[in-house]
Design a protein around this motif. Structure first.
Motif, mmCIF file in Angstrom:
data_model
loop_
_atom_site.group_PDB
_atom_site.id
_atom_site.type_symbol
_atom_site.label_atom_id
_atom_site.label_comp_id
_atom_site.label_asym_id
_atom_site.label_seq_id
_atom_site.Cartn_x
_atom_site.Cartn_y
_atom_site.Cartn_z
ATOM 1 N N MET A 1 1.012 -1.288 0.047
ATOM 2 C CA MET A 1 -0.063 0.030 0.317
ATOM 3 C C MET A 1 0.906 1.079 -0.051
ATOM 4 N N PRO A 2 0.727 2.241 -0.739
ATOM 5 C CA PRO A 2 1.446 3.419 -0.845
ATOM 6 C C PRO A 2 1.465 4.077 0.499
ATOM 7 N N VAL A 3 2.606 4.759 0.732
ATOM 8 C CA VAL A 3 2.503 5.572 1.877
ATOM 9 C C VAL A 3 2.591 7.269 1.539
ATOM 10 N N PHE A 4 1.931 8.016 2.455
ATOM 11 C CA PHE A 4 1.927 9.520 2.175
ATOM 12 C C PHE A 4 2.342 10.297 3.558
ATOM 13 N N ALA A 5 3.161 11.282 3.166
ATOM 14 C CA ALA A 5 3.484 12.021 4.409
ATOM 15 C C ALA A 5 2.820 13.403 4.368
ATOM 16 N N VAL A 6 1.953 13.701 5.281
ATOM 17 C CA VAL A 6 1.226 14.913 5.568
ATOM 18 C C VAL A 6 1.655 15.980 6.537
ATOM 19 N N THR A 7 1.864 17.276 6.073
ATOM 20 C CA THR A 7 2.242 17.948 7.123
ATOM 21 C C THR A 7 1.277 18.934 7.107
ATOM 22 N N TYR A 8 0.943 19.571 8.420
ATOM 23 C CA TYR A 8 -0.039 20.521 8.764
ATOM 24 C C TYR A 8 0.775 21.796 9.274
ATOM 25 N N THR A 9 0.443 22.866 8.925
ATOM 26 C CA THR A 9 0.818 24.102 9.563
ATOM 27 C C THR A 9 -0.392 24.862 9.967
ATOM 28 N N TYR A 10 -0.485 25.005 11.432
ATOM 29 C CA TYR A 10 -1.396 25.653 12.382
ATOM 30 C C TYR A 10 -1.532 27.018 12.013
ATOM 31 N N GLY A 11 -2.782 27.516 12.338
ATOM 32 C CA GLY A 11 -2.793 28.937 12.160
ATOM 33 C C GLY A 11 -2.552 29.448 13.483
ATOM 34 N N PRO A 12 -3.080 30.859 13.766
ATOM 35 C CA PRO A 12 -2.557 31.396 15.119
ATOM 36 C C PRO A 12 -3.621 31.292 16.237
ATOM 37 N N ASP A 13 -4.764 30.429 15.959
ATOM 38 C CA ASP A 13 -5.839 30.261 16.924
ATOM 39 C C ASP A 13 -5.482 29.266 17.773
ATOM 40 N N THR A 14 -4.625 29.407 18.618
ATOM 41 C CA THR A 14 -4.083 28.323 19.672
ATOM 42 C C THR A 14 -5.115 27.599 20.515
ATOM 43 N N SER A 15 -5.770 28.729 21.179
ATOM 44 C CA SER A 15 -6.964 28.197 21.888
ATOM 45 C C SER A 15 -8.026 27.348 21.456
ATOM 46 N N THR A 16 -8.467 27.449 20.102
ATOM 47 C CA THR A 16 -9.518 26.815 19.533
ATOM 48 C C THR A 16 -8.841 25.361 19.195
ATOM 49 N N ARG A 17 -7.565 25.363 18.686
ATOM 50 C CA ARG A 17 -6.824 24.096 18.609
ATOM 51 C C ARG A 17 -6.768 23.205 19.971
ATOM 52 N N PRO A 42 3.132 16.107 16.663
ATOM 53 C CA PRO A 42 3.435 17.528 16.501
ATOM 54 C C PRO A 42 4.846 17.824 16.033
ATOM 55 N N LEU A 43 4.906 18.847 15.308
ATOM 56 C CA LEU A 43 6.194 19.434 14.807
ATOM 57 C C LEU A 43 6.707 20.536 15.644
ATOM 58 N N ASP A 44 7.825 20.827 15.835
ATOM 59 C CA ASP A 44 8.360 22.062 16.533
ATOM 60 C C ASP A 44 7.628 23.376 16.309
ATOM 61 N N ASP A 45 7.422 24.155 17.169
ATOM 62 C CA ASP A 45 6.520 25.243 16.920
ATOM 63 C C ASP A 45 7.495 26.454 16.008
ATOM 64 N N GLU A 46 8.728 26.133 15.934
ATOM 65 C CA GLU A 46 9.508 27.099 15.119
ATOM 66 C C GLU A 46 9.812 26.638 13.623
ATOM 67 N N PRO A 47 9.408 26.991 12.814
ATOM 68 C CA PRO A 47 9.106 28.654 12.571
ATOM 69 C C PRO A 47 7.431 28.682 13.000
ATOM 70 N N GLN A 48 6.602 27.829 12.924
ATOM 71 C CA GLN A 48 5.276 27.711 13.141
ATOM 72 C C GLN A 48 4.724 26.306 13.623
ATOM 73 N N VAL A 77 -8.323 25.567 12.053
ATOM 74 C CA VAL A 77 -7.216 25.881 12.704
ATOM 75 C C VAL A 77 -5.932 25.421 11.926
ATOM 76 N N ILE A 78 -6.259 24.610 10.725
ATOM 77 C CA ILE A 78 -5.220 24.389 9.822
ATOM 78 C C ILE A 78 -4.943 25.336 8.877
ATOM 79 N N GLU A 79 -3.828 26.000 8.726
ATOM 80 C CA GLU A 79 -3.348 27.058 7.596
ATOM 81 C C GLU A 79 -3.175 26.451 6.440
ATOM 82 N N SER A 80 -2.285 25.276 6.419
ATOM 83 C CA SER A 80 -2.119 24.854 5.251
ATOM 84 C C SER A 80 -1.774 23.279 5.516
ATOM 85 N N VAL A 81 -2.136 22.559 4.223
ATOM 86 C CA VAL A 81 -1.730 21.049 4.405
ATOM 87 C C VAL A 81 -0.995 20.742 3.058
ATOM 88 N N SER A 82 0.068 19.851 3.279
ATOM 89 C CA SER A 82 0.725 19.178 2.350
ATOM 90 C C SER A 82 0.733 17.688 2.146
#
Length: 96
Positions: A1-17, A42-48, A77-82
């Motif tokens: 079965m194929p494997v996929f790497a998905v990365t999320y970048t979260y937006g600034p609304d930490t409270s809702t997240r 989770p990924l490191d908070d830097e840069p986002q 709360v997801i700003e972008s998805v790859s």
């Protein structure tokens, strides 16, 4: 079965997240149990702040259908998805 790497970048609304985190983690847990998510965290908070999810799926469309069900997607709360196909050569997700 194929494997996929998905990365999320979260937006600034930490409270809702953070408020939505239990349902997001339950969604992930259900997909891990089903063998769809192989690993996530989770990924490191830097840069986002963001997240990495490794999926096993028939194709990109299947991954995108699962991502549409993520509670984080419904609360915006997801700003972008790859989504990228990934060929693991070594390690527990590699194919012989």
């Amino acid at each position: 079965m194929p494997v996929f790497a998905v990365t999320y970048t979260y937006g600034p609304d930490t409270s809702t997240r953070m408020d939505s985190r239990p349902s997001h983690r339950q969604w992930q847990s259900d997909l891990v149990e089903a063998g769809v998510i192989l690993a996530s965290g989770p990924l490191d908070d830097e840069p986002q702040p963001g997240g990495l999810l490794i999926f096993s799926a028939a194709d990109r469309a299947e991954v995108e259908r699962h991502l549409a069900d993520d509670p984080y997607a419904s609360v915006g709360v997801i700003e972008s998805v790859s989504v990228r196909g990934w060929t693991p050569v070594f390690g527990p997700f590699s194919h012989d």
